[in-house]
Enzyme design. Structure first.
Site, mmCIF file in Angstrom:
data_model
loop_
_atom_site.group_PDB
_atom_site.id
_atom_site.type_symbol
_atom_site.label_atom_id
_atom_site.label_comp_id
_atom_site.label_asym_id
_atom_site.label_seq_id
_atom_site.Cartn_x
_atom_site.Cartn_y
_atom_site.Cartn_z
ATOM 1 N N HIS A 1 1.156 4.156 2.146
ATOM 2 C CA HIS A 1 1.578 4.940 3.424
ATOM 3 C C HIS A 1 2.981 5.059 2.938
ATOM 4 C CE1 HIS A 1 -2.014 3.926 6.003
ATOM 5 N NE2 HIS A 1 -2.336 5.197 5.370
ATOM 6 N N HIS B 1 0.826 -1.376 0.032
ATOM 7 C CA HIS B 1 0.182 -0.030 0.037
ATOM 8 C C HIS B 1 0.750 1.214 0.014
ATOM 9 C CE1 HIS B 1 0.831 -0.542 4.194
ATOM 10 N NE2 HIS B 1 0.166 0.449 4.624
ATOM 11 N N ASP C 1 5.586 5.070 4.932
ATOM 12 C CA ASP C 1 6.723 4.100 5.481
ATOM 13 C C ASP C 1 6.835 3.083 4.547
ATOM 14 O OD1 ASP C 1 3.847 3.564 6.639
ATOM 15 O OD2 ASP C 1 4.717 2.388 8.045
ATOM 16 N N HIS C 2 6.093 2.908 3.572
ATOM 17 C CA HIS C 2 6.007 1.698 2.847
ATOM 18 C C HIS C 2 6.679 1.690 1.082
ATOM 19 C CE1 HIS C 2 4.052 -0.977 5.472
ATOM 20 N NE2 HIS C 2 3.627 -0.338 6.050
#
Ligand SMILES: [Zn+2]
Length: 291
Positions: free
Chosen positions: A82, A80, A84-85
Site C-alpha cells: 500500500h 505490503h 503509505d508503506h
C-alpha cells in the site's frame, strides 16, 4: 477505524522502543493511517533493517537519514505494498545501496475507498520472502510470517532476539484492519489472525499505525471475536430480508464517521463474499440474500 489520536505524536524523530528497535513516524496522518505510518529501524547501530519505509515524502526521508546517521542499512523490508508503506523503499535503496526484501509485488487498481492505500507500482523487491524465511544482520534475525487478508501479499516480521512482531496493517493497536475485496479476503484475514493467536513467542506487536500492543494475543482474540460478531450480525440481518451492502451500514455501525462509510461497506462486502463461498449467502444484481 477510530477517532482522532489523544495526543500529538512527534513526527521526524527516532524513538527508542527497546534496545534493538527505533521508530520514526511519517507526517501522513489520515482517518485511515491514524497518526501516520510508523517506520521501524531494527539493529544496534552497526547494521540495521528498515521496516516499512513509508511514503516517498522528502521530510520523512530526511528524518530517516537523521535517525540512521550513516549507519549501514542491510535491508529495506516491506510488509505490503500500500502506498503509505512501501514507496520510500526505492529512494532509500538508491541512497543506501540496501536491497529491498519482503512482500511480493502486487499491483491492482484500487477500487476501494482508500485513495492513499492504492497499490505502489514502483515496488520492485530484490528478494521476496516466503513464510518462515529469515533475514539476518548484526545481532538481529527477522522471520517472515505470511499474513494475507488485509491484502494478499501481507507479511509480518518476527524479531527472534526480542519477541517483537512487526505487524504492518494486519493487527493495529488503534483499529481493526480494513479488508477490501477482491484482493482483501476475510477468510484469509481470519486465518491470519488465528495464526498469530497460536504464536506464543510474541511478546509485543509494533504495528505500522498506532501504539505498540503489549498484550498481543489478548488483542487478537478480541479481534477474532469482533469479526465473528460482525458476521453473526450480517447473517441475522440477511435472515430479516434482502440487503444491498450499503443497507447494512446504518444498522451495524451507528455513529460512524461518514468518511468511513465506504470502508465499512467494503468490510461488510468482504464478510458477504466469505459467507457466499461457504454457501450461506447469495447475491444477484448487488442484492444479498440468505440461502
Ligand atoms: Zn495497508
Amino acid at each position: 477505524m477510530a477517532g482522532a489520536p489523544p495526543k500529538p505524536w512527534p513526527t521526524g524523530q527516532a524513538m527508542q522502543l527497546e534496545p534493538l528497535v527505533r521508530r520514526v513516524l511519517a507526517p501522513n496522518p489520515s482517518p485511515y493511517t491514524y497518526t501516520g505510518t510508523q517506520t521501524y529501524i531494527v539493529g544496534l547501530g552497526d547494521g540495521c533493517a528498515v521496516i516499512d519505509p513509508g511514503p516517498d515524502d522528502p521530510e520523512h526521508l530526511l528524518a530517516l537519514d537523521a535517525a540512521l546517521g550513516g549507519e549501514h542499512v542491510c535491508a529495506i523490508m516491506c510488509t505490503h505494498t500500500h502506498r503509505d508503506h512501501s514507496p520510500a523503499a526505492k529512494t532509500l535503496a538508491a541512497r543506501t545501496g540496501a536491497p529491498v526484501v519482503g512482500c511480493a509485488p502486487l499491483v491492482l487498481d484500487d477500487s476501494g475507498p482508500r485513495a492513499d492505500a492504492a497499490f505502489d507500482r514502483t515496488y520492485e523487491p530484490d528478494r521476496v520472502m516466503e513464510d518462515g524465511e529469515q533475514m539476518t544482520g548484526p545481532g538481529w534475525t527477522l522471520t517472515a510470517v505470511a499474513t494475507p487478508g488485509h491484502v494478499s501479499n501481507h507479511l509480518c516480521f518476527a524479531l527472534e532476539e526480542s519477541g517483537a512482531l512487526f505487524t504492518g496493517d494486519h493487527v493495529m493497536g488503534w483499529s481493526t484492519s480494513v479488508v477490501i475485496p477482491p484482493d482483501g479476503d476475510m477468510s484469509a484475514y481470519m486465518q491470519s489472525l488465528e495464526k498469530l493467536q497460536a504464536r506464543e513467542q510474541d511478546r509485543v506487536y509494533y504495528p505500522a499505525h498506532g501504539e505498540a500492543v503489549e498484550k498481543p494475543r489478548q488483542l487478537v482474540r478480541g479481534m477474532i471475536g469482533h469479526r465473528r460478531q460482525r458476521e453473526n450480525q450480517i447473517v441475522r440481518l440477511l435472515a430479516e430480508g434482502p440487503h444491498a451492502a450499503a443497507d447494512f451500514i446504518p444498522k451495524m455501525y451507528k455513529g460512524l464517521d461518514p468518511k468511513l462509510h465506504k470502508a465499512a461497506e467494503m468490510s461488510v462486502t468482504a464478510h458477504l463474499i466469505d459467507l457466499e463461498r461457504r454457501g450461506l449467502a447469495r447475491r444477484s444484481d448487488g442484492i444479498w440474500r440468505t440461502i
